[in-house]
Structure formats: structure tokens, C-alpha cells
Enzyme design. Sequence first.
Site, PDB file in Angstrom:
ATOM      1  N   LYS A  14       0.812  -1.222   0.000  1.00  0.00           N
ATOM      2  CA  LYS A  14       0.000   0.000   0.000  1.00  0.00           C
ATOM      3  C   LYS A  14       0.841   1.265   0.000  1.00  0.00           C
ATOM      4  O   LYS A  14       0.590   2.188  -0.770  1.00  0.00           O
ATOM      5  CB  LYS A  14      -0.886  -0.039   1.250  1.00  0.00           C
ATOM      6  CG  LYS A  14      -2.187   0.660   1.105  1.00  0.00           C
ATOM      7  CD  LYS A  14      -3.150   0.303   2.227  1.00  0.00           C
ATOM      8  CE  LYS A  14      -2.560   0.246   3.532  1.00  0.00           C
ATOM      9  NZ  LYS A  14      -2.502   0.486   4.707  1.00  0.00           N
ATOM     10  N   ARG A  89      -9.575   3.975   9.464  1.00  0.00           N
ATOM     11  CA  ARG A  89      -9.357   2.564   9.828  1.00  0.00           C
ATOM     12  C   ARG A  89     -10.586   1.941  10.478  1.00  0.00           C
ATOM     13  O   ARG A  89     -10.669   0.726  10.593  1.00  0.00           O
ATOM     14  CB  ARG A  89      -8.201   2.456  10.838  1.00  0.00           C
ATOM     15  CG  ARG A  89      -6.845   2.414  10.221  1.00  0.00           C
ATOM     16  CD  ARG A  89      -5.797   2.234  11.289  1.00  0.00           C
ATOM     17  NE  ARG A  89      -4.469   2.570  10.787  1.00  0.00           N
ATOM     18  CZ  ARG A  89      -3.620   1.706  10.273  1.00  0.00           C
ATOM     19  NH1 ARG A  89      -3.946   0.444  10.174  1.00  0.00           N
ATOM     20  NH2 ARG A  89      -2.450   2.094   9.841  1.00  0.00           N
ATOM     21  N   ARG A 128      10.245  -9.919   4.605  1.00  0.00           N
ATOM     22  CA  ARG A 128      10.637  -8.559   4.985  1.00  0.00           C
ATOM     23  C   ARG A 128      11.177  -8.535   6.414  1.00  0.00           C
ATOM     24  O   ARG A 128      12.149  -7.842   6.713  1.00  0.00           O
ATOM     25  CB  ARG A 128       9.430  -7.618   4.838  1.00  0.00           C
ATOM     26  CG  ARG A 128       9.787  -6.147   4.981  1.00  0.00           C
ATOM     27  CD  ARG A 128       8.685  -5.272   4.468  1.00  0.00           C
ATOM     28  NE  ARG A 128       7.608  -5.121   5.434  1.00  0.00           N
ATOM     29  CZ  ARG A 128       6.479  -4.474   5.199  1.00  0.00           C
ATOM     30  NH1 ARG A 128       6.243  -3.957   4.021  1.00  0.00           N
ATOM     31  NH2 ARG A 128       5.562  -4.354   6.130  1.00  0.00           N
ATOM     32  N   ARG A 134      13.461  -8.121  11.936  1.00  0.00           N
ATOM     33  CA  ARG A 134      12.336  -7.964  12.876  1.00  0.00           C
ATOM     34  C   ARG A 134      11.979  -9.329  13.453  1.00  0.00           C
ATOM     35  O   ARG A 134      11.154 -10.050  12.902  1.00  0.00           O
ATOM     36  CB  ARG A 134      11.112  -7.396  12.153  1.00  0.00           C
ATOM     37  CG  ARG A 134      11.299  -6.000  11.629  1.00  0.00           C
ATOM     38  CD  ARG A 134       9.969  -5.523  11.084  1.00  0.00           C
ATOM     39  NE  ARG A 134      10.081  -4.282  10.350  1.00  0.00           N
ATOM     40  CZ  ARG A 134       9.045  -3.659   9.795  1.00  0.00           C
ATOM     41  NH1 ARG A 134       7.851  -4.178   9.878  1.00  0.00           N
ATOM     42  NH2 ARG A 134       9.217  -2.535   9.148  1.00  0.00           N
ATOM     43  N   ARG A 145      -2.299  -9.868  12.778  1.00  0.00           N
ATOM     44  CA  ARG A 145      -2.434  -8.501  12.237  1.00  0.00           C
ATOM     45  C   ARG A 145      -3.370  -8.484  11.029  1.00  0.00           C
ATOM     46  O   ARG A 145      -4.157  -7.558  10.857  1.00  0.00           O
ATOM     47  CB  ARG A 145      -1.058  -7.951  11.835  1.00  0.00           C
ATOM     48  CG  ARG A 145      -0.296  -7.372  13.017  1.00  0.00           C
ATOM     49  CD  ARG A 145       1.139  -7.002  12.725  1.00  0.00           C
ATOM     50  NE  ARG A 145       1.333  -6.234  11.517  1.00  0.00           N
ATOM     51  CZ  ARG A 145       2.447  -6.254  10.787  1.00  0.00           C
ATOM     52  NH1 ARG A 145       3.465  -7.018  11.133  1.00  0.00           N
ATOM     53  NH2 ARG A 145       2.561  -5.511   9.716  1.00  0.00           N
TER      54      ARG A 145
END
Length: 197
Positions: A14, A89, A128, A134, A145
Site C-alpha cells: 500500500k 481505519r 521482509r 524484525r 495482524r
Amino acid sequence: MTRLVILGPPGAGKGTQAARIAAELNIPAISTGEIFRSNVAQGTELGKRAQQYMEAGEYVPDEVTNLMVDARLQAPDAAEGFLLDGYPRTADQVVELDKMLSSRGLGLDAVVELTADTDEVVARLLNRATEQGRADDTEPVIRRRLEVYAEQTAPLAAAYRERGLLVQVDGMGDIDEITERLLAAIRDALTDDPVGA
């Protein structure tokens, strides 16, 4: 004038696409993350309030977010249009955005939803996470999520679909191809819809 919202799950690309579309349409891409960082950096009253929540690892309340977005949409560079990324959101934020725009006699031109295959998005986000080190981005965390996104955002997509504003675009594949698909869908939506022109 082109006023857009982009929706899409984490990992759908996005942010990348928002920046490309905004540049192509010559409008600012406005993300809530950018608004928060800007207010915090400038030490605004809203920035100080947001920072307290962010430092505690909590969501910034709607009341603060709405005020920040409203202020940002009144900036001179947004006078000719904008692309909102990460806002609204929630259903409550949809109502607030409507109020902000209608108070200026404006409305949205289109809401673009990037759709993505869940397993492919999970793979992309895991990749990623590895690249960026991470460790907390594990598969269960990522899937949660995505669930939260679906729970919160599905009602938004449905609401905008009812208004005839929703345009869904496949967010999988080559970045350039996705940009072309998005731009074509947006141009179609803008020519079909005289509202807000």
C-alpha cells in the site's frame, strides 16, 4: 481535484503504491504515520498527546488522530486533492472523514482497495521481517495482524461499496503492473463518477 482513500492489508504494498499514485496524480500521499511523526517532530500539542500513547505502545485515540488528519487536509498542498493511506481505519473514522470533507463542501472520489492473497502476504511479510531483522514479526503475529485488519476494514470496504465508491484492485504481482492497474481503475472511477468533480 482527486480525493482518494487507499485500503489494503499489511504487506499488500500500500505505501509503495500510494506514493506512486500520488506522484502520478500530483496530489500528496498522506499517511497517518507521516502525520504522527510530523506532529511529534514539530512538538505540536496534538503531537505531544500522540507521543504519550505511542511511547506506551498503545493506539493513538481516534479523537487525536481525527484532529491531526483534519489539520493535515487543510494544508495548502491538499487543496487540489489527496490520497489518504491508513485513515480511515474504523467505521467511526469514516463518519469523521465525511464530516471533515462535507464541512468544506467536498467528498471522496474513490476508495481503492488493494486485495491480496493471505498466504502470499504472510510470505512477503516474513521475508521482509528476515531482511529487516524484525524478530517479533513471526507468522502467528502476522496472521493476527491480518485478522485484525480484516475485522476492522471489511466494514469500511462494505460501506464504501454501498456508496459506489469502492474500487478493488489485485495487489499481487509486479510493482509496475499493480501501479498501472490502480491508475486505470482510478481513472475509470473518476470518469464514471461526476460527484466531487
